[in-house]
Scaffold this active site. Structure first.
Site, PDB file in Angstrom:
ATOM      1  N   SER A  38       0.840  -1.198   0.000  1.00 30.24           N
ATOM      2  CA  SER A  38       0.000   0.000   0.000  1.00 30.24           C
ATOM      3  C   SER A  38       0.885   1.263   0.000  1.00 30.24           C
ATOM      4  O   SER A  38       1.778   1.384  -0.823  1.00 30.24           O
ATOM      5  CB  SER A  38      -0.962  -0.033   1.186  1.00 30.24           C
ATOM      6  OG  SER A  38      -2.042   0.856   1.005  1.00 30.24           O
ATOM      7  N   ASP A 151      -5.371  -3.666  -3.018  1.00 30.60           N
ATOM      8  CA  ASP A 151      -4.394  -3.388  -1.966  1.00 30.60           C
ATOM      9  C   ASP A 151      -3.818  -4.664  -1.342  1.00 30.60           C
ATOM     10  O   ASP A 151      -4.559  -5.536  -0.873  1.00 30.60           O
ATOM     11  CB  ASP A 151      -5.098  -2.567  -0.876  1.00 30.60           C
ATOM     12  CG  ASP A 151      -4.143  -1.925   0.109  1.00 30.60           C
ATOM     13  OD1 ASP A 151      -3.256  -2.626   0.627  1.00 30.60           O
ATOM     14  OD2 ASP A 151      -4.294  -0.721   0.374  1.00 30.60           O
TER      15      ASP A 151
END
Length: 293
Positions: A38, A151
């Site tokens: 991320s 993600d």
């Protein structure tokens, strides 16, 4: 004093990674590889591409945070868009690939079709960033090869396993941004473009979708904390650094310099253990016993 880094996800909290890296370099540590998830994946790629911590801080400081999450025609199903992020990546990274990096780097994502973790260490750098930051439901999944990627923090919030893959013989320093499991959950609000009038933004915050966003983000937060806790127990990094960023939300607008400083301060707490680990006796112990004390 060589180490490898695993940089965890955390949205705006990830600006603290800048301070962690800067302080480690100041203390004489040589970062030989870096893995990220991320926001940690974004910082990992920028650092591995050759940008210094100061240069990364300048990039983030000069960016209009309010314009990053605007939707455009390229965005798939999601609450927010990444048109501003794509423009930023085009400016900073252009057509650079993982082959252009100065040190080994990999970022994590998850395929929405199979549920499998995907480790990205080749291809265009911007694809790696857009995949690893695609918070499910909030940002659009990123198509790459035959995957639809979201993600990486869904399965691997702090990619210790990936850092170990990059540098099997080096100590792993993990930077964890998730709140501890026993911290109370906070409320979340939808980030909206700063150009909108206040009366419009106030109306958005009162809508049912804003309330749904709050509940969803709490669930994401709690799930991420739990996954991070159990993955860290299983993957066992040598050192864990926890910047005190728990007051920040994932999509907060922040003063980058102030958050980076929290990362710098967090290194203080682990320096004695890190110096012991990277001393000649620590290195010998690691070579003989695989790091077991």
């Amino acid at each position: 004093m060589e180490i490898t880094l695993a940089l965890g996800g955390g949205g705006a909290k990830g600006n603290s990674h800048i301070g962690v890296i800067r302080r480690l370099e100041k203390e004489g540590y040589r970062i030989r590889s870096v893995a990220g998830t991320s926001f940690g994946g974004l910082v990992a790629i920028l650092y591995a591409s050759g940008l210094t911590p100061n240069e990364i801080e300048e990039v983030f400081t000069s960016t209009d945070q309010g314009s990053l999450y605007v939707r455009d025609s390229n965005d798939g199903p999601s609450l927010l868009g990444l048109s501003g992020v794509r423009k930023l990546l085009d400016t900073i990274l252009g057509d650079k690939t993982f082959d252009d990096l100065k040190i080994p780097c990999a970022v994590t994502a998850v395929d929405t079709k199979t549920g499998n973790e995907v480790v990205i260490s080749e291809g265009f750098l911007r694809d790696g960033v857009l995949a690893t930051i695609a918070l499910p439901g909030i940002f659009p999944p990123h198509p790459l090869n035959d995957w639809e990627l979201m993600d990486g923090g869904v399965l691997n919030p702090v990619p210790v396993s990936v850092a170990r893959m990059l540098s099997p013989n080096l100590p792993i320093v993990a930077v964890v941004l998730n709140d501890p499991l026993d911290n109370p959950l906070r409320t979340y609000s939808i980030p909206v473009p700063s150009i909108l009038p206040k009366q419009i933004t106030d109306r958005i915050y009162r809508m049912h979708v804003a309330q749904a966003f709050d509940i969803f983000m709490r669930a994401v937060d709690l799930s991420s904390r739990a996954v991070a806790h159990y993955r860290l127990e299983s993957d066992a990094p040598d050192i864990i650094i926890r910047p005190k960023v728990h007051h920040l939300e994932l999509l907060d607008k922040v003063v980058v310099k102030d958050v980076a400083l929290l990362g710098d301060v967090a290194v203080d707490a682990v320096l004695p253990e890190l110096k012991k680990l990277t001393s000649w006796t620590g290195r010998l112990n690691r070579k003989l016993f695989g790091g077991k004390r």
